[in-house]
Design a protein around this motif. Structure first.
Motif, PDB file in Angstrom:
ATOM      1  N   LYS A 105     -25.141  61.909 131.419  1.00  0.00           N
ATOM      2  CA  LYS A 105     -24.803  60.613 132.780  1.00  0.00           C
ATOM      3  C   LYS A 105     -23.568  61.550 133.249  1.00  0.00           C
ATOM      4  N   PHE A 106     -23.370  61.188 134.627  1.00  0.00           N
ATOM      5  CA  PHE A 106     -22.253  61.697 135.255  1.00  0.00           C
ATOM      6  C   PHE A 106     -21.167  60.395 135.405  1.00  0.00           C
ATOM      7  N   PRO A 107     -20.119  60.455 134.906  1.00  0.00           N
ATOM      8  CA  PRO A 107     -19.176  59.565 135.031  1.00  0.00           C
ATOM      9  C   PRO A 107     -18.552  59.579 136.157  1.00  0.00           C
ATOM     10  N   TYR A 108     -18.076  58.446 137.041  1.00  0.00           N
ATOM     11  CA  TYR A 108     -17.402  58.605 138.232  1.00  0.00           C
ATOM     12  C   TYR A 108     -16.381  57.353 138.330  1.00  0.00           C
ATOM     13  N   LEU A 109     -15.674  57.570 139.440  1.00  0.00           N
ATOM     14  CA  LEU A 109     -14.549  56.473 139.538  1.00  0.00           C
ATOM     15  C   LEU A 109     -15.293  55.314 140.020  1.00  0.00           C
ATOM     16  N   LYS A 110     -15.420  54.134 139.497  1.00  0.00           N
ATOM     17  CA  LYS A 110     -15.941  53.017 140.070  1.00  0.00           C
ATOM     18  C   LYS A 110     -15.526  52.477 141.399  1.00  0.00           C
ATOM     19  N   LYS A 111     -14.134  52.701 141.287  1.00  0.00           N
ATOM     20  CA  LYS A 111     -13.362  51.846 142.702  1.00  0.00           C
ATOM     21  C   LYS A 111     -13.684  52.815 143.745  1.00  0.00           C
ATOM     22  N   VAL A 112     -14.116  54.084 143.611  1.00  0.00           N
ATOM     23  CA  VAL A 112     -14.398  54.988 144.763  1.00  0.00           C
ATOM     24  C   VAL A 112     -15.824  55.261 144.956  1.00  0.00           C
ATOM     25  N   GLY A 113     -16.333  55.148 144.138  1.00  0.00           N
ATOM     26  CA  GLY A 113     -18.019  55.104 144.073  1.00  0.00           C
ATOM     27  C   GLY A 113     -18.494  56.574 144.027  1.00  0.00           C
TER      28      GLY A 113
ATOM     29  N   HIS B  44     -23.343  57.703 136.701  1.00  0.00           N
ATOM     30  CA  HIS B  44     -24.293  58.270 137.552  1.00  0.00           C
ATOM     31  C   HIS B  44     -25.459  58.928 136.648  1.00  0.00           C
ATOM     32  N   VAL B  45     -26.691  58.515 136.970  1.00  0.00           N
ATOM     33  CA  VAL B  45     -27.819  59.153 136.305  1.00  0.00           C
ATOM     34  C   VAL B  45     -28.605  59.868 137.403  1.00  0.00           C
ATOM     35  N   GLU B  46     -28.813  61.161 136.832  1.00  0.00           N
ATOM     36  CA  GLU B  46     -29.705  61.929 137.893  1.00  0.00           C
ATOM     37  C   GLU B  46     -30.984  62.324 136.897  1.00  0.00           C
ATOM     38  N   PRO B  47     -32.255  62.510 137.830  1.00  0.00           N
ATOM     39  CA  PRO B  47     -33.425  62.800 137.113  1.00  0.00           C
ATOM     40  C   PRO B  47     -33.673  64.006 136.399  1.00  0.00           C
ATOM     41  N   TRP B  48     -32.624  65.099 136.534  1.00  0.00           N
ATOM     42  CA  TRP B  48     -33.267  66.247 135.916  1.00  0.00           C
ATOM     43  C   TRP B  48     -32.362  66.631 134.639  1.00  0.00           C
TER      44      TRP B  48
ATOM     45  N   PRO C 203     -39.451  65.763 134.847  1.00  0.00           N
ATOM     46  CA  PRO C 203     -38.514  65.743 133.824  1.00  0.00           C
ATOM     47  C   PRO C 203     -39.026  66.228 132.582  1.00  0.00           C
ATOM     48  N   ILE C 204     -40.134  66.446 132.380  1.00  0.00           N
ATOM     49  CA  ILE C 204     -40.520  67.058 131.342  1.00  0.00           C
ATOM     50  C   ILE C 204     -40.234  68.299 130.820  1.00  0.00           C
ATOM     51  N   THR C 205     -39.818  68.998 131.883  1.00  0.00           N
ATOM     52  CA  THR C 205     -39.378  70.513 131.850  1.00  0.00           C
ATOM     53  C   THR C 205     -37.914  70.524 131.383  1.00  0.00           C
ATOM     54  N   ARG C 206     -37.258  69.415 131.247  1.00  0.00           N
ATOM     55  CA  ARG C 206     -35.996  69.322 130.746  1.00  0.00           C
ATOM     56  C   ARG C 206     -35.677  70.336 129.512  1.00  0.00           C
ATOM     57  N   LEU C 207     -34.810  70.939 129.763  1.00  0.00           N
ATOM     58  CA  LEU C 207     -34.910  72.180 128.541  1.00  0.00           C
ATOM     59  C   LEU C 207     -33.802  71.840 127.590  1.00  0.00           C
ATOM     60  N   GLU C 208     -34.373  71.815 126.315  1.00  0.00           N
ATOM     61  CA  GLU C 208     -33.143  71.353 125.349  1.00  0.00           C
ATOM     62  C   GLU C 208     -33.003  72.682 124.329  1.00  0.00           C
ATOM     63  N   GLY C 209     -31.753  72.784 123.727  1.00  0.00           N
ATOM     64  CA  GLY C 209     -31.611  73.933 122.883  1.00  0.00           C
ATOM     65  C   GLY C 209     -30.606  74.920 123.521  1.00  0.00           C
ATOM     66  N   HIS C 210     -30.697  74.768 124.563  1.00  0.00           N
ATOM     67  CA  HIS C 210     -29.498  75.829 125.161  1.00  0.00           C
ATOM     68  C   HIS C 210     -29.026  75.288 126.887  1.00  0.00           C
ATOM     69  N   GLY C 211     -27.998  75.888 126.962  1.00  0.00           N
ATOM     70  CA  GLY C 211     -27.420  75.630 128.489  1.00  0.00           C
ATOM     71  C   GLY C 211     -28.239  76.561 129.366  1.00  0.00           C
ATOM     72  N   LYS C 212     -28.497  75.719 130.554  1.00  0.00           N
ATOM     73  CA  LYS C 212     -29.475  76.431 131.523  1.00  0.00           C
ATOM     74  C   LYS C 212     -28.867  76.105 132.897  1.00  0.00           C
TER      75      LYS C 212
END
Lengths: 186, 488
Positions: free
Chosen positions: B278-286, B270-274, B8-17
């Motif tokens: 966050k990733f929104p998704y349809l709650k009723k579908v999962g 939904h949360v990913e470690p990388w 997680p500390i290698t998460r890069l900020e400042g530009h799209g990657k």
């Protein structure tokens, strides 16, 4: 809330009423994003220093001077620059090569592509490209654009606070803008 | 394949990657699309009066302040439980249509269009709006500048300022429009209808008339079968400003519509470690991972999904184009994501027609543009369709209207999962063992996310504020073997 209501993005029709040629001084950035807002603070300071002197300036130099604070880039900034003869853009910059608070100035054409920052955006073209578009369409754009920039740090947290070394650079940057304005007028 | 762990500390900020991991055979095993995120806005707002929000949120993002302004105004209405008078709603929608007109024009001519007008593998120096002007003719540049100016003018007349409107308050607006202004807006709308037709013809001639592009658009590389999201009016027609949010499954069946206040019943994150986002998704579908299909809660929110999620357009000329769109592409829903560029132009036409409709509404110049709030403020949700996805603002306040909690789901965030999937599929399809990765190929990977018209608020960053994209290709041991950078 006064700080969120600058006189930005006004109609050109209201601004070009005088026959005097126009010099625009724009502070760029986001006033809610820490050091990113330093361009606004400097523009405000320049505006205060010019207050009252503008009429004399116009009489002496034949130029009108307009100061504003903007959160614009690319095509929108080009459109905002329409109708003026010369411009000074004030911004934060992150080169990583200078101590925080270092005040830099350069001409638009000397700005390396990787530092076009606010002059571009993720959803727009860069200002140099936008100026080229405008020029090819016959839009009246400034013949000379000078940039004054303060070495800053990238901020990811919303805040109205500017870091101390960057805030300390405001007087020097203000003086530089006023000196550049003097050179542009003369 | 060797397991790759991203610290997680290698998460890069400042530009799209984009990180592309190859397997031992040299094919793409996985990809990660990471983007910077501005944090703390919700916290920044707490303690401020809710009526400040329509002004404050203008500064969240340098790209779509008008969308945030509207979502905030609607949320503030809901907090005060006040229903703005019809004239106020129509004026807000009119302003918003002017904003859409400028925004969609800019995307087509400056961002998405050059890939097709100039070609996906044209030299980067030519693949931009200047290239389009040189190829299509000088006249097109003038039209684009005029289109942007016209859209800005509508925003300025109603919103008080260009780009950063300041007139929406709880219960309506601070001002109305005069008959003279109404006429000016009507003319702008009429001009806009011609411009939108011109743009659709350009797309038809240059893109649909080119077999190579058509194969690219209809091929598998840019196709995903997910749920579609979009706001609709009471007749289930596309609406940008108001209505319910419609959800349609990958087969085209509407599974429901939700009102703004019900959004938490429908959307989870939904949360990913990388990544921090966050990733929104349809709650009723999962959440079932980054996968297509009816069992996966991944949805997308774009011009294409709005067409899929609706039963049509509320204006006649846009409806004609809507019918042609689905007839040409084999019926609803359409999953070939590059057709989003076409859908965007249909929305451009709708926006122009809607400007004329609203500008000729008998109530539009009425002085009854504000209802004074009388209720004690509590909690409210406002939703609009931003050009790049459904935008939700949720506020809670104390009895004085001071914000105690703020939650935003911004347009592009809806599309984070589908963008990640599109990037992976494009990379897997285009990069095979022995492929020479050049700039043209990189651009074709970029096209997978550019079609979503993504905005991550990068325009508000300090220099260098432009969002450069860095693509790193790593071997099966995780070592970088190629790094490509370009601005996107």
């Amino acid at each position: 809330m006064a700080e969120f209501e600058p006189r930005d993005e006004q109609s050109f029709s209201n601004q070009n009423s005088s026959a005097h040629p126009l010099i625009m001084i724009f502070g760029l950035g986001n006033p809610l994003l820490g050091d990113d807002g330093v361009g606004w603070v400097i523009a405000q300071e320049v505006e205060s220093r010019l207050a009252g002197a503008q009429k004399n300036l116009e009489a002496k130099s034949n130029f009108r001077v307009e100061v504003d604070r903007l959160s614009l880039g690319g095509l929108s900034l080009m459109e905002r620059l329409a109708g003026c003869q010369k411009a000074i853009l004030i911004d934060s910059i992150v080169t990583g090569c200078n101590p925080l608070g270092t005040v830099l100035h350069f001409e638009m054409e000397d700005l390396p592509a990787e530092y076009i920052g606010h002059l571009s955006s993720a959803h727009d073209v860069s200002l140099p490209t936008a100026l080229e578009v405008g020029n090819s369409m016959g839009v009246q754009l400034p013949q000379k654009i000078v940039i004054v920039a303060v070495e800053s740090q990238i901020i990811y947290e919303f805040s109205e606070e500017i870091s101390p070394p960057v805030a300390a650079a405001v007087p020097e940057a203000t003086t530089m803008v006023l000196n550049l304005l003097d050179q542009l007028i003369n | 394949m060797q397991r790759i762990t991203i610290d997680p500390i290698t998460r890069l900020e400042g530009h799209g990657k984009i990180e592309i991991f190859l397997n031992e055979e040299g094919d793409v095993a996985n990809t990660y699309f990471q983007i910077p995120e501005l944090r703390g806005f919700e916290r920044f707002c707490v303690g401020r009066p809710v009526e400040e929000m329509p002004l404050l949120v203008n500064r969240i993002c340098g790209v779509c302040p008008e969308a945030h302004h509207m979502a905030a105004a609607k949320a503030a209405d809901a907090v005060y439980k006040v229903d703005p008078p019809p004239t106020a709603k129509k004026l807000r929608e009119l302003l918003y249509s002017g904003f859409y007109f400028t925004d969609h024009t800019t995307h087509f001519y400056a961002l998405g269009g050059p890939d097709f007008v100039m070609g996906p593998d044209a030299p980067v120096a030519e693949r931009n709006i200047l290239g389009v002007i040189h190829k299509v003719g000088l006249e097109i540049g003038g039209k684009v500048i005029q289109a942007r100016k016209n859209g800005h003018r509508v925003v300025e007349i109603i919103g008080g300022r260009k780009v950063h409107p300041c007139t929406s308050i709880p219960g309506g607006l601070t001002k109305g429009i005069t008959e003279e202004q109404r006429k000016e807006i009507e003319e702008i709308g009429k001009w806009g209808i011609d411009f939108a037709h011109f743009s659709l013809k350009l797309f038809n001639d240059l893109v649909l008339g080119n077999k190579t592009y058509l194969d690219l658009i209809l091929g598998d590389i840019y196709t995903h079968h997910t749920y579609s999201m979009g706001m609709v009016d009471e007749n289930n027609k596309v609406n940008f400003y108001d209505g319910k949010v419609s959800i349609v499954d990958p087969e085209g069946t509407r599974i429901g519509k939700y009102a703004p206040s019900e959004y938490t019943d429908w959307i989870a994150e939904h949360v990913e470690p990388w990544t921090y986002l966050k990733f929104p998704y349809l709650k009723k579908v999962g959440w079932k991972g980054f996968v297509d299909g009816k069992d996966s809660g991944v949805y997308f929110a774009t011009p294409l999904s709005r067409l899929n999620a609706s039963d049509g357009m509320a204006t006649p000329l846009a409806q004609e184009e809507y019918d042609k769109f689905y007839k040409t592409l084999g019926g609803k829903p359409v999953h070939q994501r590059l057709t989003t560029h076409w859908a965007r132009l249909i929305e451009l036409l709708y926006a122009a027609e809607r400007i004329v409709e609203l500008a000729t509404d008998p109530e539009i110049t009425s002085p009854n543009f504000h209802t004074v709030p009388t209720q004690t403020p509590t909690e409210g949700v406002g939703i609009v369709e931003a050009p790049r996805g459904t935008l939700t603002h949720h506020y809670k306040t104390d009895e004085r209207g001071i914000l105690t909690e703020v939650n935003l789901i911004v347009g592009t965030t809806n599309n984070y999962a589908p963008i990640s999937m599109s990037v992976k599929k494009a990379a897997q399809s285009l990069i095979k063992k022995g492929t020479v990765v050049n700039e043209g190929l990189l651009n074709m990977v970029e096209m997978a996310f550019r079609l979503y018209d993504p905005c991550f608020g990068c325009a508000t960053h300090s220099l260098p504020g432009q969002m450069p994209l860095q693509v790193t290709i790593r071997d099966s041991n995780g070592n970088p073997i190629e790094v490509l950078k370009q601005f996107c």
